[in-house]
Design an enzyme around this catalytic site. Structure first.
Site, PDB file in Angstrom:
ATOM      1  N   TRP A  99       3.866   1.181   1.335  1.00  0.00           N
ATOM      2  CA  TRP A  99       2.726   0.275   1.546  1.00  0.00           C
ATOM      3  C   TRP A  99       1.932   0.710   2.770  1.00  0.00           C
ATOM      4  CZ3 TRP A  99       1.749  -1.693  -2.753  1.00  0.00           C
ATOM      5  CH2 TRP A  99       2.744  -2.232  -3.573  1.00  0.00           C
ATOM      6  N   ASP A 166       0.411  -6.148   7.945  1.00  0.00           N
ATOM      7  CA  ASP A 166       0.687  -6.497   6.557  1.00  0.00           C
ATOM      8  C   ASP A 166       2.007  -7.265   6.581  1.00  0.00           C
ATOM      9  OD1 ASP A 166       1.415  -6.665   3.911  1.00  0.00           O
ATOM     10  OD2 ASP A 166       1.257  -4.508   3.500  1.00  0.00           O
ATOM     11  N   LYS A 190       5.276 -13.046  -2.520  1.00  0.00           N
ATOM     12  CA  LYS A 190       6.656 -12.844  -2.070  1.00  0.00           C
ATOM     13  C   LYS A 190       7.242 -14.091  -1.417  1.00  0.00           C
ATOM     14  CE  LYS A 190       5.882  -8.221  -2.668  1.00  0.00           C
ATOM     15  NZ  LYS A 190       4.802  -7.291  -2.362  1.00  0.00           N
TER      16      LYS A 190
HETATM   17  C1  LIG Z   1       4.033  -6.211  -2.423  1.00  0.00           C
HETATM   18  C2  LIG Z   1       3.447  -5.638  -1.188  1.00  0.00           C
HETATM   19  C3  LIG Z   1       2.131  -5.145  -1.152  1.00  0.00           C
HETATM   20  C4  LIG Z   1       1.239  -5.104  -2.376  1.00  0.00           C
HETATM   21  O1  LIG Z   1       0.662  -6.316  -2.572  1.00  0.00           O
HETATM   22  P1  LIG Z   1      -0.411  -6.555  -3.744  1.00  0.00           P
HETATM   23  O2  LIG Z   1      -0.681  -8.007  -3.562  1.00  0.00           O
HETATM   24  O3  LIG Z   1       0.250  -6.195  -5.031  1.00  0.00           O
HETATM   25  O4  LIG Z   1      -1.589  -5.706  -3.467  1.00  0.00           O
HETATM   26  C5  LIG Z   1       1.658  -4.669   0.041  1.00  0.00           C
HETATM   27  N1  LIG Z   1       2.420  -4.656   1.162  1.00  0.00           N
HETATM   28  C6  LIG Z   1       3.679  -5.124   1.157  1.00  0.00           C
HETATM   29  C7  LIG Z   1       4.478  -5.086   2.412  1.00  0.00           C
HETATM   30  C8  LIG Z   1       4.229  -5.621  -0.013  1.00  0.00           C
HETATM   31  O5  LIG Z   1       5.489  -6.083  -0.018  1.00  0.00           O
END
Ligand SMILES: *Cc1c(COP(=O)(O)O)cnc(C)c1O
Length: 356
Positions: A99, A166, A190
């Site tokens: 990511w 993030d 999540k």
């Molecule tokens: C799942 C995830 C993403 C991707 O998220 P999307 O909403 O599918 O774009 C990005 N960063 C992290 C840390 C993730 O766990």
């Protein structure tokens, strides 16, 4: 049989969230209509949006001068919106996984990106420690929890420049010091709700400093000015997120979550450190994620991998197969995951060991 939901995302939600959302699908806020068929500008939905934003501010103790937004496009759209809006000439990134790598790739479209350190040399199984962040970068981007590799930065680093994070897979799992951040983003799917909504917490002062023109939809200012209603927001997912936020508050907020998350993670890591059949992929205990616990079979037992997956599946475990880039297993144990499910997995590991 009781299912224990260890999926990494979309993932387990509180029973409270599912129950309240199910009700609102047929009768939302006493309107006699579904939350899916009511205008986002109705007073009932405006109240949902305002309460969800206010609860995020309250639960994370967001200081004045920050806005909370509900956007679409997932964390992946934030990979480009962040540099579009916040990066003048230079930004710095910590590369802790795929990511983070994807975020770096997008930032490179906008200027000079300094990758201060990477743990790619060891398949991202640790968090790099000794790095220097250039003082003239506009922000330092971290991925606080690396969902795929099972590592987590458990404190907000002090690097002398504002942070951007993030937090898709660990938002609201512990207290954070929001004042250190210019921006925090998280896909909802999540720790908060279904996919379709993305939470952004942005420092108002950090905006409006870049020279490039920014398309309206990709400009944070648009969404701040229109209170996340410039375009039609993801009404059903935001309704569900609000239920999770209420549940969080009712259950003691992020401090209480952190306490139970520490206990749940310890149950699993202690077993992994004890059980001869398994090894955790993250060796430094300080880097181990409390949200995603990754492990593989010990080298002398690799041929048992499929057996254990079948054994655990027969006991109701769902979603424990590891991501293809790590292999083995991953147990995602987000806020909503009850300790009983973690115990059930630990017992399955113990029973499997006894039978070998
Ligand atoms: C799942 C995830 C993403 C991707 O998220 P999307 O909403 O599918 O774009 C990005 N960063 C992290 C840390 C993730 O766990």
């Amino acid at each position: 049989m009781k299912k224990h939901n260890f999926y990494a995302g979309p993932s387990i939600l509180p029973e409270f969230t599912k129950g309240k959302t199910a009700e609102a699908v047929t009768n939302f806020a006493g309107t006699g209509l579904s939350v899916m068929e009511v205008s986002h500008r109705s007073k009932e939905f405006v109240a949902v949006m305002s309460e969800a934003q206010a609860l995020i501010k309250e639960l994370l103790q967001v200081p004045d001068g920050y806005s909370v937004l509900f956007l679409q496009g997932g964390a992946s759209t934030q990979f480009l919106m962040v540099p579009y809006n916040l990066m003048g000439k230079k930004s710095a990134y910590l590369n802790t996984g795929s990511w983070a790598s994807k975020a770096i790739k997008e930032a490179k479209l906008f200027g000079d990106v300094v990758e201060v350190a990477s743990s790619k040399d060891a398949n991202f199984n640790y968090i790099p420690k000794d790095y220097v962040v250039p003082a003239d970068a506009d922000y330092f981007h971290i991925t606080s929890n690396n969902t795929i590799y099972g590592t987590e930065l458990l404190s907000d680093p002090d690097v002398g420049i504002p942070l951007v994070a993030d937090m898709s897979s660990d938002i609201l799992s512990r207290p954070i010091d929001v004042a250190k951040y210019n921006l925090i983003y998280a896909g909802a799917q999540k720790n908060l709700g279904p996919s379709g909504a993305t939470v952004v917490i942005v420092k108002d002062e950090a905006l409006g400093k870049v020279d490039r023109p920014i398309p309206t939809m990709l400009n944070y200012k648009t969404h701040i000015d229109k209170e996340s209603m410039f375009n039609t927001p993801a009404t059903l997912p935001i309704f569900a997120c609000l239920q999770t936020l209420r549940w969080l508050k009712e259950n003691g907020g992020v401090e209480a979550m952190e306490k139970t998350n520490i206990e749940k993670a310890a149950l699993l890591y202690n077993e992994l450190d004890r059980n001869k059949l398994f090894v955790p992929t993250v060796t430094d205990p300080n880097d181990r994620s409390r949200m995603n616990v990754t492990f593989v079979m010990a080298p002398e037992y690799t041929e048992l991998e499929k057996d254990f997956l079948d054994f655990a599946t027969a006991k109701g475990m769902v979603g424990i197969k590891g991501h293809r880039s790590v292999g083995g297993f991953r147990a995602s144990i987000y806020n909503a995951m009850p300790a009983e499910s973690v115990k059930a997995l630990v017992e399955a590991m113990q029973d499997f060991e006894k039978n070998k």
